[in-house]
Design a protein around this motif. Sequence first.
Motif, mmCIF file in Angstrom:
data_model
loop_
_atom_site.group_PDB
_atom_site.id
_atom_site.type_symbol
_atom_site.label_atom_id
_atom_site.label_comp_id
_atom_site.label_asym_id
_atom_site.label_seq_id
_atom_site.Cartn_x
_atom_site.Cartn_y
_atom_site.Cartn_z
ATOM 1 N N SER A 12 46.863 85.703 12.147
ATOM 2 C CA SER A 12 46.056 85.470 13.351
ATOM 3 C C SER A 12 46.981 85.291 14.557
ATOM 4 O O SER A 12 48.150 84.916 14.411
ATOM 5 C CB SER A 12 45.218 84.193 13.152
ATOM 6 O OG SER A 12 44.606 83.777 14.365
ATOM 7 N N ILE A 14 49.477 84.884 17.430
ATOM 8 C CA ILE A 14 50.877 85.265 17.659
ATOM 9 C C ILE A 14 51.484 85.862 16.390
ATOM 10 O O ILE A 14 52.182 86.875 16.427
ATOM 11 C CB ILE A 14 51.685 84.027 18.137
ATOM 12 C CG1 ILE A 14 51.237 83.636 19.550
ATOM 13 C CG2 ILE A 14 53.177 84.299 18.088
ATOM 14 C CD1 ILE A 14 51.789 82.299 20.052
ATOM 15 N N ASP A 33 50.451 83.087 4.373
ATOM 16 C CA ASP A 33 49.357 82.488 5.152
ATOM 17 C C ASP A 33 48.305 81.973 4.170
ATOM 18 O O ASP A 33 48.342 82.276 2.976
ATOM 19 C CB ASP A 33 48.763 83.548 6.106
ATOM 20 C CG ASP A 33 48.052 82.936 7.321
ATOM 21 O OD1 ASP A 33 47.195 82.045 7.115
ATOM 22 O OD2 ASP A 33 48.324 83.347 8.454
ATOM 23 N N ASP A 46 50.279 78.086 1.222
ATOM 24 C CA ASP A 46 50.079 76.988 2.158
ATOM 25 C C ASP A 46 51.463 76.394 2.434
ATOM 26 O O ASP A 46 52.087 75.829 1.528
ATOM 27 C CB ASP A 46 49.150 75.949 1.505
ATOM 28 C CG ASP A 46 48.897 74.753 2.412
ATOM 29 O OD1 ASP A 46 49.659 74.555 3.378
ATOM 30 O OD2 ASP A 46 47.935 74.015 2.123
ATOM 31 N N ASN A 72 56.107 80.425 12.042
ATOM 32 C CA ASN A 72 55.102 80.494 13.112
ATOM 33 C C ASN A 72 53.867 79.649 12.814
ATOM 34 O O ASN A 72 53.219 79.166 13.741
ATOM 35 C CB ASN A 72 54.706 81.975 13.285
ATOM 36 C CG ASN A 72 53.420 82.148 14.054
ATOM 37 O OD1 ASN A 72 53.382 81.992 15.266
ATOM 38 N ND2 ASN A 72 52.321 82.452 13.338
ATOM 39 N N TYR A 137 51.443 66.998 18.836
ATOM 40 C CA TYR A 137 51.833 68.411 18.972
ATOM 41 C C TYR A 137 53.168 68.489 19.700
ATOM 42 O O TYR A 137 54.079 69.200 19.276
ATOM 43 C CB TYR A 137 50.740 69.164 19.730
ATOM 44 C CG TYR A 137 50.971 70.651 19.839
ATOM 45 C CD1 TYR A 137 50.758 71.500 18.750
ATOM 46 C CD2 TYR A 137 51.408 71.235 21.037
ATOM 47 C CE1 TYR A 137 50.963 72.871 18.852
ATOM 48 C CE2 TYR A 137 51.615 72.594 21.142
ATOM 49 C CZ TYR A 137 51.390 73.407 20.044
ATOM 50 O OH TYR A 137 51.594 74.773 20.152
ATOM 51 N N LYS A 141 56.774 70.004 18.336
ATOM 52 C CA LYS A 141 57.465 71.155 18.928
ATOM 53 C C LYS A 141 58.883 70.769 19.363
ATOM 54 O O LYS A 141 59.801 71.589 19.290
ATOM 55 C CB LYS A 141 56.635 71.726 20.084
ATOM 56 C CG LYS A 141 55.305 72.331 19.605
ATOM 57 C CD LYS A 141 55.526 73.430 18.556
ATOM 58 C CE LYS A 141 54.238 74.056 18.056
ATOM 59 N NZ LYS A 141 54.457 75.152 17.088
ATOM 60 N N ILE A 170 49.128 81.046 25.440
ATOM 61 C CA ILE A 170 48.941 82.413 24.948
ATOM 62 C C ILE A 170 47.514 82.542 24.425
ATOM 63 O O ILE A 170 47.020 81.649 23.706
ATOM 64 C CB ILE A 170 49.940 82.726 23.797
ATOM 65 C CG1 ILE A 170 51.399 82.402 24.216
ATOM 66 C CG2 ILE A 170 49.801 84.179 23.334
ATOM 67 C CD1 ILE A 170 51.985 83.232 25.326
ATOM 68 N N THR A 172 45.034 83.226 22.083
ATOM 69 C CA THR A 172 44.874 83.409 20.630
ATOM 70 C C THR A 172 43.654 82.599 20.191
ATOM 71 O O THR A 172 43.130 81.791 20.968
ATOM 72 C CB THR A 172 46.107 82.856 19.871
ATOM 73 O OG1 THR A 172 46.119 81.422 20.040
ATOM 74 C CG2 THR A 172 47.408 83.431 20.354
HETATM 75 P P1 NAD Z 1 46.329 80.774 15.334
HETATM 76 O O1 NAD Z 1 45.474 79.617 14.963
HETATM 77 O O2 NAD Z 1 45.715 81.967 15.969
HETATM 78 O O3 NAD Z 1 47.161 81.257 14.053
HETATM 79 C C1 NAD Z 1 47.795 80.340 13.177
HETATM 80 C C2 NAD Z 1 48.029 81.013 11.826
HETATM 81 O O4 NAD Z 1 48.649 80.041 10.973
HETATM 82 C C3 NAD Z 1 46.714 81.440 11.148
HETATM 83 O O5 NAD Z 1 46.843 82.740 10.588
HETATM 84 C C4 NAD Z 1 46.521 80.374 10.081
HETATM 85 O O6 NAD Z 1 45.781 80.815 8.958
HETATM 86 C C5 NAD Z 1 47.967 80.056 9.719
HETATM 87 N N1 NAD Z 1 48.088 78.778 9.036
HETATM 88 C C6 NAD Z 1 47.447 77.607 9.356
HETATM 89 N N2 NAD Z 1 47.736 76.661 8.470
HETATM 90 C C7 NAD Z 1 48.568 77.230 7.552
HETATM 91 C C8 NAD Z 1 49.205 76.756 6.380
HETATM 92 N N3 NAD Z 1 49.021 75.491 5.963
HETATM 93 N N4 NAD Z 1 49.987 77.599 5.685
HETATM 94 C C9 NAD Z 1 50.173 78.877 6.087
HETATM 95 N N5 NAD Z 1 49.599 79.392 7.200
HETATM 96 C C10 NAD Z 1 48.799 78.566 7.919
HETATM 97 O O7 NAD Z 1 47.458 80.146 16.281
HETATM 98 P P2 NAD Z 1 48.481 80.807 17.359
HETATM 99 O O8 NAD Z 1 48.012 80.454 18.707
HETATM 100 O O9 NAD Z 1 48.782 82.213 17.016
HETATM 101 O O10 NAD Z 1 49.754 79.884 17.085
HETATM 102 C C11 NAD Z 1 50.829 80.292 16.260
HETATM 103 C C12 NAD Z 1 52.021 79.400 16.573
HETATM 104 O O11 NAD Z 1 52.379 79.526 17.960
HETATM 105 C C13 NAD Z 1 51.745 77.906 16.338
HETATM 106 O O12 NAD Z 1 52.901 77.303 15.792
HETATM 107 C C14 NAD Z 1 51.494 77.389 17.742
HETATM 108 O O13 NAD Z 1 51.780 76.021 17.873
HETATM 109 C C15 NAD Z 1 52.437 78.247 18.542
HETATM 110 N N6 NAD Z 1 52.113 78.338 19.971
HETATM 111 C C16 NAD Z 1 50.872 78.768 20.374
HETATM 112 C C17 NAD Z 1 50.598 78.840 21.746
HETATM 113 C C18 NAD Z 1 49.266 79.285 22.272
HETATM 114 O O14 NAD Z 1 48.972 79.026 23.451
HETATM 115 N N7 NAD Z 1 48.436 79.955 21.489
HETATM 116 C C19 NAD Z 1 51.578 78.479 22.666
HETATM 117 C C20 NAD Z 1 52.825 78.068 22.207
HETATM 118 C C21 NAD Z 1 53.079 78.009 20.855
#
Ligand code: NAD
Length: 241
Positions: A12, A14, A33, A46, A72, A137, A141, A170, A172
């Motif tokens: 999902s 990023i 994932d 997990d 990620n 959070y 980070k 971002i 998402t």
């Molecule tokens: P998202 O929720 O779209 O995707 C997260 C993915 O992680 C999903 O596919 C989910 O199934 C998987 N996941 C969740 N728990 C899990 C587990 N226990 N084991 C394995 N996989 C697991 O989130 P995103 O926005 O794409 O975020 C991805 C990363 O980027 C995160 O670490 C987030 O903190 C970071 N991030 C996001 C943003 C933003 O604005 N979206 C900004 C900076 C950093």
Amino acid sequence: MQKTLVLTGGSSGIGLAIAAKFETNGFNVFNLDIQPGTFGKFIECDVTNHSSVQNVISKIAEQHKIDVLICNAGKHMSADIEGTSEADLLALFNLNVKGAFSATQSVLPSMKAKSAGVILYIASEQALVAKTNSFAYNLSKHALASMAKTTALDYAKFNIRANALCPGTIETPLYHNAIDRYCEQSGADKAAVHADEAASQPLGRIGQPEEVAAMAYFLASDEASFVTGSLQVMDGGYTAG
Ligand code: NAD
């Protein structure tokens, strides 16, 4: 020779964009994932389960040279320190920090044996600055930034690079879920919140997952061969002010 990427959370947002970018460019992608994704080979894992991560990665390493690890998988939590229960704090750390620890520890023996490897942590601009109502959070980070730096120092002698990529906001599912929760609690209008969020970025918009994937691809490539121990900000200018 085809290169191999081990990626967590590639189903999902990023992670999905990263899996697509690397696969399109010829990488053999393993996506660890808890839900299936569209790109790469999905392995249900997990990342909060240390032995499961160890087993999955050691099996991959038996058959492939792991060139790149991207940690990620992560989730967001909106609360200040008083609003954060011990259980919430531990759960967030188990995923955002311990998951990356488990994956890193698991790939290092094979990367050391080959004297090559790149590790990337998808941290956040919150590895550099604080935001309100983001206690756990933000802490998680900052911890990833630390993991990038200490890993870079300890494993430079094995030609292993480690960096933290620090995206701003971002678009998402994580972003949309966070806004939905906020609107439910406050009664705010989602379109207005989305517009405000875009306007608060100097570039006047929020980022797209493909832009993060492009930076991740660069950092994983030999073009970035002298980049290690760094925090790579990509936030539309948010932290510049
Ligand atoms: P998202 O929720 O779209 O995707 C997260 C993915 O992680 C999903 O596919 C989910 O199934 C998987 N996941 C969740 N728990 C899990 C587990 N226990 N084991 C394995 N996989 C697991 O989130 P995103 O926005 O794409 O975020 C991805 C990363 O980027 C995160 O670490 C987030 O903190 C970071 N991030 C996001 C943003 C933003 O604005 N979206 C900004 C900076 C950093």
